[in-house]
Design an enzyme around this catalytic site. Structure first.
Site, PDB file in Angstrom:
ATOM      1  N   SER A 175       0.789  -1.239   0.000  1.00 41.31           N
ATOM      2  CA  SER A 175       0.000   0.000   0.000  1.00 41.31           C
ATOM      3  C   SER A 175       0.818   1.285   0.000  1.00 41.31           C
ATOM      4  CB  SER A 175      -0.957   0.001   1.198  1.00 41.31           C
ATOM      5  OG  SER A 175      -2.026  -0.889   0.957  1.00 41.31           O
ATOM      6  N   LYS A 213      -0.066   3.770  -2.584  1.00 41.74           N
ATOM      7  CA  LYS A 213      -1.100   4.799  -2.433  1.00 41.74           C
ATOM      8  C   LYS A 213      -0.517   6.204  -2.301  1.00 41.74           C
ATOM      9  CE  LYS A 213      -4.419   1.531  -0.574  1.00 41.74           C
ATOM     10  NZ  LYS A 213      -4.561   0.603   0.549  1.00 41.74           N
ATOM     11  N   SER A 229      -5.578   3.109   5.147  1.00 40.93           N
ATOM     12  CA  SER A 229      -5.118   2.479   3.909  1.00 40.93           C
ATOM     13  C   SER A 229      -6.282   1.847   3.146  1.00 40.93           C
ATOM     14  CB  SER A 229      -4.039   1.429   4.207  1.00 40.93           C
ATOM     15  OG  SER A 229      -3.271   1.138   3.063  1.00 40.93           O
ATOM     16  N   LYS A 255       3.652   6.646   4.927  1.00 40.01           N
ATOM     17  CA  LYS A 255       2.665   5.610   4.588  1.00 40.01           C
ATOM     18  C   LYS A 255       3.227   4.212   4.810  1.00 40.01           C
ATOM     19  CE  LYS A 255      -1.231   4.074   2.880  1.00 40.01           C
ATOM     20  NZ  LYS A 255      -1.119   2.866   3.706  1.00 40.01           N
TER      21      LYS A 255
END
Length: 299
Positions: free
Chosen positions: A71, A74, A132, A249
């Site tokens: 993720s 993202k 997420s 992140k």
């Protein structure tokens, strides 16, 4: 007046004492040789850290080896959305059943968006980056891709992600998904991901979102009433455990392992970096902490 041999010795002694005092005052005599800071050992298979202002490399471990990114993908999703011309963060997006079906089918992390609710783009960015949410990612890709079908819009959005990577001069990055649930061709490197994050951090909205620990969205239901969503908690534990953390992140997956793109500011210096394929969520935070400590000690 001091005269004779004894006087000469005394003058020399005074001179030495004065000189020594001056050196002590400036720290010249007391400063021990600078101890070389040893580069840390991390469990993650890949790592990279740089000074965010100068782009000076501070640490590398397999920094240019392509890996699945989970993720952390993202970050680019958010970057592409925020790069849209005339972006309206208060634009309302209606949540489609396809987004909900997608996260269920993939057993994916989600923001638990409710089908039929109207959610602003700003809220979707929080849903994307904090819990997420792959449902939030899908909604954004569907909204900001161009095409007459959902599949075409998503494909167009992913193409924008790859164009953005190319525009940053990245040679070892490719996206085939909007959220990191790839189809075998979604990869990047610690160095490339760090550069993507550094570029994204130039955007004020992005910076605000990724340093937020918790966010509660109020959405509009099908009937027009207001729904207060359960709070979204940021999966980046460094925000609570490492003083000065400002983002960025997390990522994970069967192939990706535990990943983390991180940034922190101390004493006016910002360092930013990535660890890929660590062994656990706790370990990726430990790896990142070691790299941050090392970067601040040597930078």
């Amino acid at each position: 007046m001091i005269t004779g041999i004894k006087g000469t010795r005394l003058r020399k002694a005074v001179a030495v004492a004065v000189t020594s005092g001056a050196m002590l005052a400036t720290g010249a005599l007391t400063a021990a040789p600078a101890q070389a800071v040893t580069a840390p050992s991390i469990v993650a298979k890949g790592g990279y850290v740089m000074n965010n202002s100068t782009a000076k490399t501070l640490y590398t471990k397999a920094a240019d080896t392509k890996r699945s990114t989970g993720s952390t993908t993202k970050i680019m999703t958010a970057k592409v959305v925020l790069a849209q011309s005339n972006l309206n963060l208060d634009k309302k997006v209606t949540i489609q059943k396809a987004y909900s079906d997608y996260v269920v089918a993939n057993n994916a992390s989600q923001a638990h968006l409710i089908v039929g609710d109207k959610v602003t783009v700003r809220q979707l960015l929080y849903g994307l980056m904090l819990p997420s949410g792959c449902d939030a990612a899908y909604a954004l890709a569907d909204t900001y891709g161009t095409g007459s079908t959902r599949a075409a819009r998503v494909a167009n959005f992913i193409a924008k992600m790859n164009t953005a990577a190319k525009n940053l001069g990245l040679k070892n990055t490719h996206f085939d998904s909007f959220d990191g649930i790839g189809n075998g061709n979604n990869y990047s490197t610690p160095r490339d991901l760090t550069k993507i994050a550094s570029s994204a951090m130039k955007n004020t909205t992005f910076r605000t979102v990724v340093k937020t620990k918790s966010y509660t969205a109020k959405t509009i239901t099908k009937t027009g009433s207001t729904r207060t969503m359960a709070a979204w908690t940021n999966t980046n534990t460094l925000l609570s455990s490492y003083s000065g953390t400002i983002g960025v992140k997390t990522g994970s997956g069967p192939e990706a392992g535990a990943c983390l793109v991180f940034a922190a500011t101390r004493n006016g210096k910002t360092v930013i970096g990535t660890v890929l394929a660590s062994s656990s969520y706790a370990q990726r935070a430990t790896d990142a902490t070691r790299l941050l400590n090392y970067a601040f000690a040597t930078n």
